[in-house]
Design a protein around this motif. Structure first.
Motif, short mmCIF file in Angstrom:
data_model
loop_
_atom_site.label_atom_id
_atom_site.label_comp_id
_atom_site.label_asym_id
_atom_site.label_seq_id
_atom_site.Cartn_x
_atom_site.Cartn_y
_atom_site.Cartn_z
N PHE A 8 0.81 -1.21 0.00
CA PHE A 8 0.00 0.00 0.00
C PHE A 8 0.85 1.27 0.00
O PHE A 8 0.64 2.18 -0.81
CB PHE A 8 -0.94 0.00 1.21
N LEU A 9 1.81 1.36 0.94
CA LEU A 9 2.63 2.58 1.05
C LEU A 9 3.44 2.85 -0.21
O LEU A 9 3.46 4.00 -0.68
CB LEU A 9 3.54 2.47 2.28
N PRO A 10 4.13 1.86 -0.82
CA PRO A 10 4.85 2.14 -2.07
C PRO A 10 3.93 2.60 -3.20
O PRO A 10 4.29 3.52 -3.95
CB PRO A 10 5.51 0.79 -2.42
N CYS A 11 2.75 1.99 -3.32
CA CYS A 11 1.80 2.42 -4.36
C CYS A 11 1.39 3.87 -4.13
O CYS A 11 1.32 4.67 -5.09
CB CYS A 11 0.58 1.52 -4.38
N PHE A 12 1.12 4.23 -2.88
CA PHE A 12 0.73 5.60 -2.56
C PHE A 12 1.87 6.57 -2.88
O PHE A 12 1.64 7.63 -3.47
CB PHE A 12 0.34 5.71 -1.08
N ILE A 13 3.10 6.22 -2.48
CA ILE A 13 4.26 7.09 -2.74
C ILE A 13 4.47 7.28 -4.23
O ILE A 13 4.69 8.41 -4.71
CB ILE A 13 5.52 6.50 -2.07
N LEU A 14 4.41 6.19 -4.99
CA LEU A 14 4.67 6.28 -6.43
C LEU A 14 3.60 7.09 -7.14
O LEU A 14 3.91 7.91 -8.02
CB LEU A 14 4.75 4.87 -7.02
N ILE A 15 2.34 6.87 -6.78
CA ILE A 15 1.25 7.63 -7.42
C ILE A 15 1.36 9.11 -7.07
O ILE A 15 1.19 9.98 -7.93
CB ILE A 15 -0.11 7.05 -7.01
N PHE A 16 1.65 9.42 -5.79
CA PHE A 16 1.79 10.81 -5.37
C PHE A 16 2.95 11.49 -6.09
O PHE A 16 2.81 12.62 -6.59
CB PHE A 16 2.01 10.87 -3.85
N CYS A 17 4.10 10.84 -6.16
CA CYS A 17 5.26 11.43 -6.82
C CYS A 17 5.00 11.63 -8.31
O CYS A 17 5.34 12.69 -8.87
CB CYS A 17 6.49 10.54 -6.63
N PHE A 18 4.37 10.64 -8.94
CA PHE A 18 4.10 10.78 -10.37
C PHE A 18 3.10 11.90 -10.64
O PHE A 18 3.27 12.70 -11.57
CB PHE A 18 3.57 9.47 -10.94
N ALA A 19 2.04 11.99 -9.81
CA ALA A 19 1.05 13.05 -9.99
C ALA A 19 1.68 14.42 -9.79
O ALA A 19 1.39 15.37 -10.53
CB ALA A 19 -0.11 12.84 -9.02
N SER A 20 2.57 14.55 -8.81
CA SER A 20 3.26 15.83 -8.57
C SER A 20 4.16 16.19 -9.74
O SER A 20 4.20 17.36 -10.17
CB SER A 20 4.07 15.75 -7.27
N MET A 21 4.89 15.21 -10.27
CA MET A 21 5.76 15.46 -11.42
C MET A 21 4.95 15.87 -12.63
O MET A 21 5.31 16.81 -13.36
CB MET A 21 6.58 14.20 -11.73
N LEU A 22 3.83 15.19 -12.86
CA LEU A 22 2.99 15.51 -14.00
C LEU A 22 2.42 16.92 -13.88
O LEU A 22 2.37 17.68 -14.87
CB LEU A 22 1.86 14.48 -14.11
N TYR A 23 2.00 17.30 -12.67
CA TYR A 23 1.46 18.64 -12.44
C TYR A 23 2.52 19.71 -12.73
O TYR A 23 2.24 20.72 -13.38
CB TYR A 23 0.96 18.75 -11.01
N VAL A 24 3.75 19.50 -12.24
CA VAL A 24 4.82 20.48 -12.44
C VAL A 24 5.18 20.60 -13.91
O VAL A 24 5.36 21.71 -14.43
CB VAL A 24 6.06 20.08 -11.60
N VAL A 25 5.28 19.48 -14.61
CA VAL A 25 5.63 19.52 -16.03
C VAL A 25 4.55 20.23 -16.84
O VAL A 25 4.85 21.05 -17.73
CB VAL A 25 5.87 18.09 -16.56
N CYS A 26 3.29 19.93 -16.56
CA CYS A 26 2.20 20.61 -17.27
C CYS A 26 2.20 22.11 -16.97
O CYS A 26 1.96 22.94 -17.86
CB CYS A 26 0.86 19.99 -16.87
N LYS A 27 2.48 22.46 -15.72
CA LYS A 27 2.54 23.87 -15.34
C LYS A 27 3.67 24.58 -16.08
O LYS A 27 3.49 25.69 -16.61
CB LYS A 27 2.74 23.97 -13.83
N HIS A 28 4.84 23.96 -16.15
CA HIS A 28 5.97 24.55 -16.87
C HIS A 28 5.68 24.67 -18.35
O HIS A 28 6.04 25.66 -19.00
CB HIS A 28 7.22 23.69 -16.66
N TYR A 29 5.03 23.65 -18.90
CA TYR A 29 4.73 23.66 -20.33
C TYR A 29 3.74 24.78 -20.68
O TYR A 29 3.92 25.49 -21.69
CB TYR A 29 4.17 22.30 -20.73
N ARG A 30 2.71 24.95 -19.84
CA ARG A 30 1.75 26.02 -20.09
C ARG A 30 2.41 27.39 -19.98
O ARG A 30 2.14 28.30 -20.78
CB ARG A 30 0.58 25.91 -19.12
N ALA A 31 3.28 27.56 -18.97
CA ALA A 31 3.98 28.83 -18.82
C ALA A 31 4.90 29.11 -20.00
O ALA A 31 4.98 30.25 -20.48
CB ALA A 31 4.79 28.82 -17.51
N ALA A 32 5.58 28.09 -20.48
CA ALA A 32 6.47 28.27 -21.62
C ALA A 32 5.70 28.61 -22.89
O ALA A 32 6.13 29.46 -23.69
CB ALA A 32 7.30 27.00 -21.83
N ARG A 33 4.57 27.97 -23.09
CA ARG A 33 3.75 28.28 -24.27
C ARG A 33 3.21 29.70 -24.19
O ARG A 33 3.16 30.41 -25.20
CB ARG A 33 2.59 27.28 -24.36
#
Length: 301
Positions: free
Chosen positions: A162-187
């Motif tokens: 349970f804990l590894p799945c939660f950590i991995l999903i949280f980290c991936f969601a955070s990374m995806l949010y930051v990348v999308c935010k950077h991409y929108r700002a760059a555009r």
């Protein structure tokens, strides 16, 4: 076990051994590939390599000899097999945490992720796997195995499923949010400056997110099956889940896909594979051309 299980299982094991062995050789043979992130990748590849060498082969020889009972030397074979699977899981968490800090907190990454920190995280990943296996081994010292088995299952469910799945999903969601935010700002900045070309600033972040999406997605799928099995054991008091034919191939597939994700989306590893392939093609071409040149020289002479 049916014939299709052994065919699929052995095929995935061969793919796992070849793919992870190649990644270990590639990073070890090139100094410029010995980076902090690739240290986590090599540690994960070592764990996945032993997963391919131990899961299906040990199960096969176990079935051929004793029928894979839960007692005697078969139990120790099972624990040896799970050691590398737990190590694969903990090393994957370390790799994702490394990429999470690099993408979400890039400035902190430069000061936090030193060589000593990398060694500590990799050592901790293997230590956790060994400790859990030692806890499994302790059940042979207890007479009341049912209670102790439930305690071990709860520990595995909470800390290794349970804990590894939660950590991995949280980290991936955070990374995806930051990348999308950077991409929108760059555009938005590109539109303001009236540039017509594509924005190339965050390609490395995109590659990291795509690689993590493949690795984390397959991991969550794999351990979702294990969570279901653990739930049946703890809540409904099932002794077994009768899903070994589906669980083992997904388990090995999880280790087989990891090197493919690195080869396709880890830029430095991808470029080195391309360079080696192009060198191989050039050598093959020269070997085909040189004999013709020698024959033509003999004819002219």
């Amino acid at each position: 076990m049916d014939a299709w299980f052994w065919i699929l299982g052995w095929s995935l094991c061969i793919l796992t051994i070849f793919g992870n062995g190649f990644i270990i050789f590639l990073v070890g043979s090139k100094r410029h590939l010995r980076t902090k992130t690739n240290s986590f990748i090599v540690s994960l590849a070592v764990a996945d390599l032993f997963v391919g060498m131990s899961v299906v082969p040990s199960l096969f020889f176990c079935e051929m000899t004793t029928g894979c009972s839960s007692e005697g030397w078969s139990a120790w074979v099972h624990m040896f097999r799970w050691l590398f699977e737990y190590a694969s899981m903990t090393n994957l968490c370390s790799l994702v945490l490394d990429r999470y800090i690099a993408v979400v907190k890039p400035l902190k990454y430069l000061t936090f992720m030193k060589h000593r920190r990398v060694v500590q995280m990799i050592s901790l990943s293997w230590t956790i796997a060994v400790v859990i296996i030692c806890v499994h081994a302790l059940k042979f010292l207890f007479d009341n195995e049912v209670i102790f088995d439930h305690i071990v299952v709860w520990i595995v469910v909470i800390f290794l499923q349970f804990l590894p799945c939660f950590i991995l999903i949280f980290c991936f969601a955070s990374m995806l949010y930051v990348v999308c935010k950077h991409y929108r700002a760059a555009r938005s900045l590109a539109k303001q400056l009236r540039f017509n070309h594509n924005v190339l600033i965050k390609n490395q972040e995109k590659s990291a997110v795509i690689m993590m999406a493949i690795v984390v997605g397959l991991f969550v799928l794999c351990y979702g099956v294990f969570l279901r099995c653990s739930f049946l054991i703890l809540v409904k008091n099932h002794t077994t889940c009768d899903d070994m034919e589906y669980k083992i191939p997904i388990l090995v597939l999880n280790s087989a896909v990891n090197p493919l994700a690195y080869a396709l989306f880890k830029r430095d590893i991808k470029n080195e594979i391309k360079r080696r392939f192009s060198d191989f093609v050039v050598v093959k071409t020269r070997n085909k051309i040189n004999p013709l040149d020698e024959e033509s020289l003999e004819i002219q002479a």
